[in-house]
Design a protein around this motif. Structure first.
Motif, PDB file in Angstrom:
ATOM      1  N   PRO A 283       0.775  -1.018  -0.502  1.00 21.54           N
ATOM      2  CA  PRO A 283       0.107   0.066  -0.479  1.00 21.54           C
ATOM      3  C   PRO A 283       0.818   1.217   0.062  1.00 21.54           C
ATOM      4  O   PRO A 283       0.670   2.318   0.011  1.00 21.54           O
ATOM      5  N   ARG A 284       2.376   0.938   0.192  1.00 16.12           N
ATOM      6  CA  ARG A 284       3.156   1.777  -0.173  1.00 16.12           C
ATOM      7  C   ARG A 284       2.690   3.290   1.179  1.00 16.12           C
ATOM      8  O   ARG A 284       2.665   3.271   2.636  1.00 16.12           O
ATOM      9  N   ASP A 285       2.253   4.652   0.789  1.00 18.44           N
ATOM     10  CA  ASP A 285       1.839   5.463   2.292  1.00 18.44           C
ATOM     11  C   ASP A 285       0.626   5.671   1.863  1.00 18.44           C
ATOM     12  O   ASP A 285       0.194   6.716   2.388  1.00 18.44           O
ATOM     13  N   ALA A 286      -0.430   4.580   1.518  1.00 15.88           N
ATOM     14  CA  ALA A 286      -2.011   5.069   1.310  1.00 15.88           C
ATOM     15  C   ALA A 286      -2.733   5.374   3.105  1.00 15.88           C
ATOM     16  O   ALA A 286      -3.357   5.544   3.284  1.00 15.88           O
ATOM     17  N   VAL A 287      -1.841   4.287   3.909  1.00 16.47           N
ATOM     18  CA  VAL A 287      -2.239   4.357   5.362  1.00 16.47           C
ATOM     19  C   VAL A 287      -1.752   5.319   6.317  1.00 16.47           C
ATOM     20  O   VAL A 287      -2.987   5.129   7.315  1.00 16.47           O
ATOM     21  N   LEU A 288      -1.013   6.062   5.745  1.00 15.64           N
ATOM     22  CA  LEU A 288      -0.536   7.446   6.528  1.00 15.64           C
ATOM     23  C   LEU A 288      -1.850   8.197   6.611  1.00 15.64           C
ATOM     24  O   LEU A 288      -2.459   8.529   5.583  1.00 15.64           O
ATOM     25  N   PRO A 289      -1.641   9.008   7.532  1.00 21.74           N
ATOM     26  CA  PRO A 289      -3.125  10.036   7.760  1.00 21.74           C
ATOM     27  C   PRO A 289      -2.524  11.110   6.895  1.00 21.74           C
ATOM     28  O   PRO A 289      -1.215  11.312   6.909  1.00 21.74           O
ATOM     29  N   PRO A 290      -3.380  12.136   6.764  1.00 21.06           N
ATOM     30  CA  PRO A 290      -3.144  12.978   5.624  1.00 21.06           C
ATOM     31  C   PRO A 290      -3.047  13.958   6.624  1.00 21.06           C
ATOM     32  O   PRO A 290      -2.827  14.391   7.765  1.00 21.06           O
ATOM     33  N   ARG A 291      -2.030  14.591   5.743  1.00 17.96           N
ATOM     34  CA  ARG A 291      -1.208  15.806   6.448  1.00 17.96           C
ATOM     35  C   ARG A 291      -2.192  17.221   6.472  1.00 17.96           C
ATOM     36  O   ARG A 291      -3.085  17.560   5.427  1.00 17.96           O
ATOM     37  N   PRO A 292      -1.919  18.270   8.086  1.00 18.54           N
ATOM     38  CA  PRO A 292      -2.995  18.796   8.174  1.00 18.54           C
ATOM     39  C   PRO A 292      -2.430  19.877   7.072  1.00 18.54           C
ATOM     40  O   PRO A 292      -0.704  19.907   7.029  1.00 18.54           O
ATOM     41  N   LYS A 293      -4.037  21.216   7.194  1.00 20.03           N
ATOM     42  CA  LYS A 293      -3.923  21.849   5.987  1.00 20.03           C
ATOM     43  C   LYS A 293      -2.540  23.092   6.387  1.00 20.03           C
ATOM     44  O   LYS A 293      -3.660  22.815   7.331  1.00 20.03           O
ATOM     45  N   PRO A 294      -1.542  23.632   5.777  1.00 22.31           N
ATOM     46  CA  PRO A 294      -1.316  24.467   6.524  1.00 22.31           C
ATOM     47  C   PRO A 294      -1.614  26.527   6.255  1.00 22.31           C
ATOM     48  O   PRO A 294      -2.737  25.782   6.067  1.00 22.31           O
ATOM     49  N   THR A 295      -1.866  26.896   8.029  1.00 21.62           N
ATOM     50  CA  THR A 295      -2.648  27.808   7.848  1.00 21.62           C
ATOM     51  C   THR A 295      -1.918  29.462   7.115  1.00 21.62           C
ATOM     52  O   THR A 295      -0.600  29.218   7.221  1.00 21.62           O
ATOM     53  N   PRO A 296      -2.749  29.976   6.281  1.00 20.03           N
ATOM     54  CA  PRO A 296      -2.506  30.869   5.473  1.00 20.03           C
ATOM     55  C   PRO A 296      -1.225  32.072   6.282  1.00 20.03           C
ATOM     56  O   PRO A 296      -2.634  32.331   7.218  1.00 20.03           O
ATOM     57  N   THR A 297      -0.567  32.876   5.648  1.00 20.79           N
ATOM     58  CA  THR A 297       0.386  33.681   6.694  1.00 20.79           C
ATOM     59  C   THR A 297      -0.354  35.014   6.119  1.00 20.79           C
ATOM     60  O   THR A 297      -0.317  34.753   4.707  1.00 20.79           O
ATOM     61  N   PRO A 298      -1.176  35.932   7.011  1.00 18.76           N
ATOM     62  CA  PRO A 298      -1.635  37.568   6.270  1.00 18.76           C
ATOM     63  C   PRO A 298      -1.094  38.036   5.784  1.00 18.76           C
ATOM     64  O   PRO A 298       0.623  37.884   6.645  1.00 18.76           O
ATOM     65  N   THR A 299      -0.363  38.733   4.467  1.00 14.58           N
ATOM     66  CA  THR A 299       0.888  39.665   4.008  1.00 14.58           C
ATOM     67  C   THR A 299       0.765  41.128   3.864  1.00 14.58           C
ATOM     68  O   THR A 299      -0.761  41.189   4.453  1.00 14.58           O
ATOM     69  N   VAL A 300       1.650  41.929   4.737  1.00 13.86           N
ATOM     70  CA  VAL A 300       0.940  42.977   4.583  1.00 13.86           C
ATOM     71  C   VAL A 300       2.308  44.136   3.814  1.00 13.86           C
ATOM     72  O   VAL A 300       2.970  43.800   3.456  1.00 13.86           O
ATOM     73  N   THR A 301       1.231  44.945   3.004  1.00  9.02           N
ATOM     74  CA  THR A 301       1.722  45.386   2.305  1.00  9.02           C
ATOM     75  C   THR A 301       2.028  47.116   2.213  1.00  9.02           C
ATOM     76  O   THR A 301       1.187  47.681   2.971  1.00  9.02           O
ATOM     77  N   VAL A 302       3.335  47.730   1.966  1.00  7.91           N
ATOM     78  CA  VAL A 302       3.837  49.550   2.314  1.00  7.91           C
ATOM     79  C   VAL A 302       3.095  49.833   0.658  1.00  7.91           C
ATOM     80  O   VAL A 302       4.395  49.420   0.027  1.00  7.91           O
ATOM     81  N   THR A 303       3.149  50.933   0.867  1.00 11.55           N
ATOM     82  CA  THR A 303       3.193  51.898  -0.659  1.00 11.55           C
ATOM     83  C   THR A 303       2.761  53.424   0.118  1.00 11.55           C
ATOM     84  O   THR A 303       2.628  53.612   1.387  1.00 11.55           O
ATOM     85  N   VAL A 304       3.951  54.277  -1.121  1.00  9.79           N
ATOM     86  CA  VAL A 304       4.239  55.483  -0.446  1.00  9.79           C
ATOM     87  C   VAL A 304       3.684  56.418  -1.555  1.00  9.79           C
ATOM     88  O   VAL A 304       3.631  56.225  -2.665  1.00  9.79           O
ATOM     89  N   THR A 305       2.209  57.328  -0.895  1.00 13.01           N
ATOM     90  CA  THR A 305       1.691  58.358  -2.070  1.00 13.01           C
ATOM     91  C   THR A 305       1.797  60.200  -1.165  1.00 13.01           C
ATOM     92  O   THR A 305       2.262  60.367   0.174  1.00 13.01           O
ATOM     93  N   PRO A 306       2.094  60.979  -2.416  1.00  8.08           N
ATOM     94  CA  PRO A 306       2.260  62.354  -2.129  1.00  8.08           C
ATOM     95  C   PRO A 306       1.391  62.729  -0.970  1.00  8.08           C
ATOM     96  O   PRO A 306       0.245  62.069  -1.724  1.00  8.08           O
ATOM     97  N   SER A 307       1.691  63.502  -0.006  1.00  5.85           N
ATOM     98  CA  SER A 307       0.526  63.852   0.725  1.00  5.85           C
ATOM     99  C   SER A 307      -0.302  65.350  -0.463  1.00  5.85           C
ATOM    100  O   SER A 307       0.896  65.790  -1.272  1.00  5.85           O
ATOM    101  N   ALA A 308      -1.430  65.206  -0.214  1.00  9.02           N
ATOM    102  CA  ALA A 308      -1.667  67.510  -0.496  1.00  9.02           C
ATOM    103  C   ALA A 308      -0.588  68.242   0.737  1.00  9.02           C
ATOM    104  O   ALA A 308      -0.392  69.182  -1.022  1.00  9.02           O
TER     105      ALA A 308
END
Length: 350
Positions: A278-303
């Motif tokens: 059966p090879r690896d068919a009997v192994l339990p399914p791996r847990p799904k990884p938790t997505p990591t939130p991303t942070v974006t930084v933008t620079v814009t001119p002010s008034a």
């Protein structure tokens, strides 16, 4: 009173009068002529009867309590037994639910690997002194159990059968120092030999000293010739530590076994090996990884000619940019205020 002719005649006369009064009372019904006399007698003799009853009732009650004490004691004993049986039944329900979950998990493992198994219950545990780890199961030769059969449960490899009686068998657990099983790595197919270390992780010696191994890699049984004592594909455990290779011909890793050897209850003996590995068919399914939130930084001119730095999620940045553009297009609008996510620098008036 002496027994004379006159006394006998008086007794007969009184009896006759009593019968006559009884006959008149019965025929009179509710309008009996003797009803008034009965009420007068009740008025006179009622308090006397109550006093006598008050004096006699405690004695009678005590006598009745003594007479009924045996029955009450027996009834209490019956209720106590019923209560104890109910508590035991409730406790056994929890245990039965746990056993059902174990059995269900084990049957799923057997179905994934196409193992033919014989279910059994652990009924005794061997002495752990001197690193001797064995258990006794309630299945033996009459159930088709033979020496050198693989034993598993719903978690993974448990051990192998060493001795067999008619109705029981002894299982050497995988964490016993005398236990060795061939293993195969899931990700790289690297082969090795796992050895028990008592209550410590399994020690696995990989045949390739330069094998690429990392924490979390999983191992299954490689299988033995003629599937005895081990059938292939049974989950063994996960790598938790890797020793440096040091240029040796072999490499040692330490594996946490899937099976909890101190909490064994329902196990299965593999009485029929799978047709194919059966090879690896009997192994339990791996847990799904938790997505990591991303942070974006933008620079814009002010008034006012400066710059404005913003951090946040992309949707929030789009909203902030739209608001800033509207304020820049409105000459009469107020100068935008710095908030918690903005920094204003480089003012012209400074």
């Amino acid at each position: 009173m002496r027994d004379t002719k006159e006394s006998r005649l008086l007794l007969v006369l009184l009896i006759a009068i009593a019968f006559a009064l009884i006959t008149v009372d019965i025929r009179g019904g509710e309008e009996s002529p003797v009803d008034g006399a009965r009420q007068a007698a009740a008025t006179v003799f009622g308090p006397v009867e109550n006093g006598v009853a008050s004096a006699v009732d405690p004695v009678g009650n005590a006598i009745g309590a003594i007479r009924d004490s045996g029955e009450r004691h027996d009834r209490i004993a019956v209720l106590e037994r019923e209560n104890a049986a109910l508590k035991a039944r409730l406790g056994s329900d929890d245990r039965n639910r746990s056993r059902i979950r174990q059995l269900d998990s084990m049957l799923k493992k057997a179905a994934s690997g196409q193992y033919g198994i014989k279910g059994a219950e652990v009924i005794a545990i061997g002495a752990a002194q001197g690193f001797s780890w064995t258990v006794t199961i309630d299945a033996g030769s009459v159930d088709g159990i033979r020496r050198d059969m693989t034993v598993l449960n719903g978690d993974g490899l448990v051990g192998r059968v060493t001795t067999v009686g008619p109705d029981t068998a002894t299982v050497l657990l995988a964490n016993d120092p005398d236990f060795t099983v061939g293993t195969r790595m899931e990700r790289t197919d690297e082969l090795g030999f796992a050895t028990g270390q008592g209550d410590r992780p399994l020690s696995v010696q990989l045949l390739n000293g330069k094998a690429k191994v990392r924490k979390g890699d999983r191992l299954v049984t490689f299988g033995s010739q003629a599937d005895k004592p081990f059938v292939p594909g049974v989950p063994v455990g996960e790598v938790i530590r890797v020793d440096p290779s040091g240029g040796a011909l072999t490499r040692n890793v330490f594996v946490r076994p899937y099976a909890a050897f101190t909490k064994l209850d329902i196990v299965g003996v593999v009485v029929q090996a799978p047709r194919t590995d059966p090879r690896d068919a009997v192994l339990p399914p791996r847990p799904k990884p938790t997505p990591t939130p991303t942070v974006t930084v933008t620079v814009t001119p002010s008034a006012d000619g400066g710059v404005r730095a913003q951090t946040g999620a992309p949707d929030e940045l789009d909203q902030d940019q739209e608001q800033q553009q509207e304020q820049d297009r409105d000459p009469g609008g107020q100068t935008p205020r710095a908030n918690s996510t903005a920094a204003v620098t480089g003012r012209d008036d400074e």
